[in-house]
Design a protein around this motif. Sequence first.
Motif, mmCIF file in Angstrom:
data_model
loop_
_atom_site.group_PDB
_atom_site.id
_atom_site.type_symbol
_atom_site.label_atom_id
_atom_site.label_comp_id
_atom_site.label_asym_id
_atom_site.label_seq_id
_atom_site.Cartn_x
_atom_site.Cartn_y
_atom_site.Cartn_z
ATOM 1 N N PHE A 421 26.601 -4.235 -5.178
ATOM 2 C CA PHE A 421 25.883 -4.183 -3.909
ATOM 3 C C PHE A 421 25.893 -5.557 -3.254
ATOM 4 N N ASP A 422 25.826 -5.591 -1.923
ATOM 5 C CA ASP A 422 25.679 -6.860 -1.227
ATOM 6 C C ASP A 422 24.189 -7.248 -1.183
ATOM 7 N N GLY A 423 23.934 -8.485 -0.742
ATOM 8 C CA GLY A 423 22.570 -8.990 -0.743
ATOM 9 C C GLY A 423 21.633 -8.216 0.153
ATOM 10 N N THR A 424 22.122 -7.757 1.308
ATOM 11 C CA THR A 424 21.276 -7.004 2.237
ATOM 12 C C THR A 424 20.830 -5.683 1.624
ATOM 13 N N SER A 425 21.747 -5.000 0.985
ATOM 14 C CA SER A 425 21.395 -3.723 0.350
ATOM 15 C C SER A 425 20.401 -3.926 -0.785
ATOM 16 N N LYS A 426 20.597 -4.978 -1.577
ATOM 17 C CA LYS A 426 19.667 -5.244 -2.668
ATOM 18 C C LYS A 426 18.263 -5.513 -2.145
ATOM 19 N N TYR A 427 18.182 -6.311 -1.087
ATOM 20 C CA TYR A 427 16.861 -6.616 -0.524
ATOM 21 C C TYR A 427 16.214 -5.364 0.055
ATOM 22 N N THR A 428 16.998 -4.539 0.743
ATOM 23 C CA THR A 428 16.446 -3.310 1.328
ATOM 24 C C THR A 428 15.955 -2.356 0.240
ATOM 25 N N ILE A 429 16.734 -2.194 -0.837
ATOM 26 C CA ILE A 429 16.323 -1.311 -1.930
ATOM 27 C C ILE A 429 15.055 -1.834 -2.594
ATOM 28 N N LYS A 430 15.004 -3.129 -2.811
ATOM 29 C CA LYS A 430 13.825 -3.716 -3.436
ATOM 30 C C LYS A 430 12.587 -3.537 -2.566
ATOM 31 N N LYS A 431 12.756 -3.679 -1.251
ATOM 32 C CA LYS A 431 11.628 -3.503 -0.336
ATOM 33 C C LYS A 431 11.149 -2.056 -0.324
ATOM 34 N N LEU A 432 12.078 -1.110 -0.314
ATOM 35 C CA LEU A 432 11.692 0.305 -0.273
ATOM 36 C C LEU A 432 11.041 0.745 -1.589
ATOM 37 N N LEU A 433 11.502 0.209 -2.709
ATOM 38 C CA LEU A 433 10.858 0.531 -3.986
ATOM 39 C C LEU A 433 9.433 -0.028 -4.026
ATOM 40 N N HIS A 434 9.253 -1.219 -3.466
ATOM 41 C CA HIS A 434 7.904 -1.788 -3.366
ATOM 42 C C HIS A 434 7.022 -0.918 -2.476
ATOM 43 N N ARG A 435 7.582 -0.399 -1.408
ATOM 44 C CA ARG A 435 6.822 0.509 -0.540
ATOM 45 C C ARG A 435 6.389 1.761 -1.285
ATOM 46 N N ASN A 436 7.294 2.340 -2.070
ATOM 47 C CA ASN A 436 6.959 3.550 -2.817
ATOM 48 C C ASN A 436 5.864 3.296 -3.847
ATOM 49 N N ASN A 437 5.913 2.141 -4.496
ATOM 50 C CA ASN A 437 4.870 1.809 -5.455
ATOM 51 C C ASN A 437 3.522 1.619 -4.778
ATOM 52 N N CYS A 438 3.521 1.037 -3.594
ATOM 53 C CA CYS A 438 2.262 0.886 -2.857
ATOM 54 C C CYS A 438 1.692 2.244 -2.467
ATOM 55 N N LEU A 439 2.559 3.163 -2.041
ATOM 56 C CA LEU A 439 2.082 4.509 -1.715
ATOM 57 C C LEU A 439 1.558 5.238 -2.951
ATOM 58 N N LYS A 440 2.234 5.028 -4.080
ATOM 59 C CA LYS A 440 1.825 5.696 -5.312
ATOM 60 C C LYS A 440 0.446 5.239 -5.756
ATOM 61 N N HIS A 441 0.196 3.934 -5.684
ATOM 62 C CA HIS A 441 -1.062 3.367 -6.174
ATOM 63 C C HIS A 441 -2.061 3.105 -5.050
ATOM 64 N N LYS A 442 -1.759 3.600 -3.850
ATOM 65 C CA LYS A 442 -2.671 3.525 -2.707
ATOM 66 C C LYS A 442 -3.031 2.080 -2.385
ATOM 67 N N ARG A 443 -1.982 1.253 -2.300
ATOM 68 C CA ARG A 443 -2.162 -0.132 -1.898
ATOM 69 C C ARG A 443 -1.533 -0.349 -0.525
ATOM 70 N N VAL A 444 -1.917 -1.435 0.121
ATOM 71 C CA VAL A 444 -1.376 -1.763 1.439
ATOM 72 C C VAL A 444 0.008 -2.381 1.255
ATOM 73 N N PHE A 445 0.987 -1.842 1.963
ATOM 74 C CA PHE A 445 2.359 -2.342 1.858
ATOM 75 C C PHE A 445 2.537 -3.545 2.763
ATOM 76 N N ASN A 446 2.988 -4.646 2.180
ATOM 77 C CA ASN A 446 3.255 -5.870 2.927
ATOM 78 C C ASN A 446 4.684 -6.299 2.635
ATOM 79 N N GLU A 447 5.511 -6.301 3.647
ATOM 80 C CA GLU A 447 6.922 -6.624 3.480
ATOM 81 C C GLU A 447 7.140 -8.058 3.033
ATOM 82 N N ASP A 448 6.179 -8.940 3.312
ATOM 83 C CA ASP A 448 6.325 -10.346 2.919
ATOM 84 C C ASP A 448 6.210 -10.541 1.411
ATOM 85 N N ASP A 449 5.672 -9.530 0.704
ATOM 86 C CA ASP A 449 5.544 -9.646 -0.752
ATOM 87 C C ASP A 449 6.886 -9.526 -1.461
#
Length: 485
Positions: A421-449
């Motif tokens: 994968f290129d760097g952009t795809s890796k960052y996008t996948i990592k961000k979306l997985l973080h979003r899913n975890n926030c939704l799962k545990h009912k936390r506020v999603f912050n892209e800066d994290d």
Amino acid sequence: MRIPHTINKVTYDLYKPSLESLNLKDEVGRQLRVEDYMWDVELFPTLAHLCLRILLDKFQERQYLNRLPCKDVDFLFEHLPTTLPMELTIPLIPDGIYWKRSYLARWTDFNEMLRMDRMNWKVAYIERHMQDFFENIQPEYYVDADFQHFWLLVRPYVKRLVIRQLLQEKLRAAEEDTRKLIHHIDFSLILKHFHNVTELDLIFGPRNIKENFRFEYFELSIDDIKHLASGINCMPNMQIFRLHRSKLYDEHVQAIVQAFVKHNKTLLEMDFSHCKIGNKGAYYFAELIRKHPTLNKLILCNNLITQEGILSITFVLQSTETCPLKHLDLRLNPLGPEGFKTIFSCLIRNEVRPNELVVADVGFTETEAIIFGDVILPLNKSLEYVDISNNACGIEGGKAIARGLERNTQILYMDYRACGFDGTSKYTIKKLLHRNNCLKHKRVFNEDDVEEEDEVEIKSLEDVTVVEDELDEEEEEEQSNDDDY
């Protein structure tokens, strides 16, 4: 003063006065020192202490544990020799300091020590003793009648049986030049004594044989597997079964699977990793998935299963009347692109299982990665954990998976290492997985994290050398700057 084993030695270090406080004016002539627990070292031992010493020396002849106060019983357990016979210690001595001393006197495995904090030392010692016994016994010398009394003693304490090697019968001089198949110990005679075992971990084959190597030492006979299956029939409480790193073929799997289907209703995990199981063996596992009521984790890592074999497993998973399988590990199997497409069809039709899928290094390409990202990820609702590492997904495959994750909120973890994968795809996948975890545990999603990964594109061995030279130059500059400063 004797320090009881129930008090941590660090406690005395905390209360130990410092050198500065000992040199104070008021401390010089003080005779009563309550913090000095070595005050009675030079005193003559008391009569009670001498009696306890006699009891220690004569413990094998006479035991008076029920007549002694608790502090004296603790003293005995702290000083009894760890070489006492188990026929004497198992009925008399409960879990505690004696079994901890006995365990540490024989074994010092750090990994096992981490596990000891969550279980009692008596069970740990007996299980490890059984492991050493089975790993070093020669099959031709085992007579079941000679161990009947010992099995009755240890049976209530053995819950987990781990055997890292199994020795074979020794060849006679007339048979050394032949390729006779050598048998292992008869498990049908042993496992019938251990009805309480919930975890069985086996490896057929010797370790550290050095110059005595023979290929026959790693072979498995049909009789070995039949004996093992017969022993499994006597263990109705089995929950975890592992038979790995052995030359296990399709014909061996049938007898084991049949034993679990007919005589076990509690199995949760089965591991046949690093064996020689092919497509016919995969068919037997499909029958196990279809008929067993409780299996939820199946590990078939590093076998010989191809598209034909995985077809039977995925076909069974599409049925609603199967076991609640959550984890399926197929890594290092030569599935190829066609095998992965077979898994695609199962993931589209099945919205319940599996929840965790490991398909690392199975040989699918960029085309399958694009299908997985654009078609499977938006439609599948069951996957939460996916491992696709070490597959040639390519840059376009990474972009497709990133697009698919935008419409998938179920996947919480994805391993995409060494996929190209290129760097952009890796960052996008990592961000979306973080979003899913926030939704799962009912936390506020912050892209800066989400931290953006430093991407270094390496296409050949020359690029690796260039990167290493750049890093060396940076280190030299930092060192020169420090020297100047």
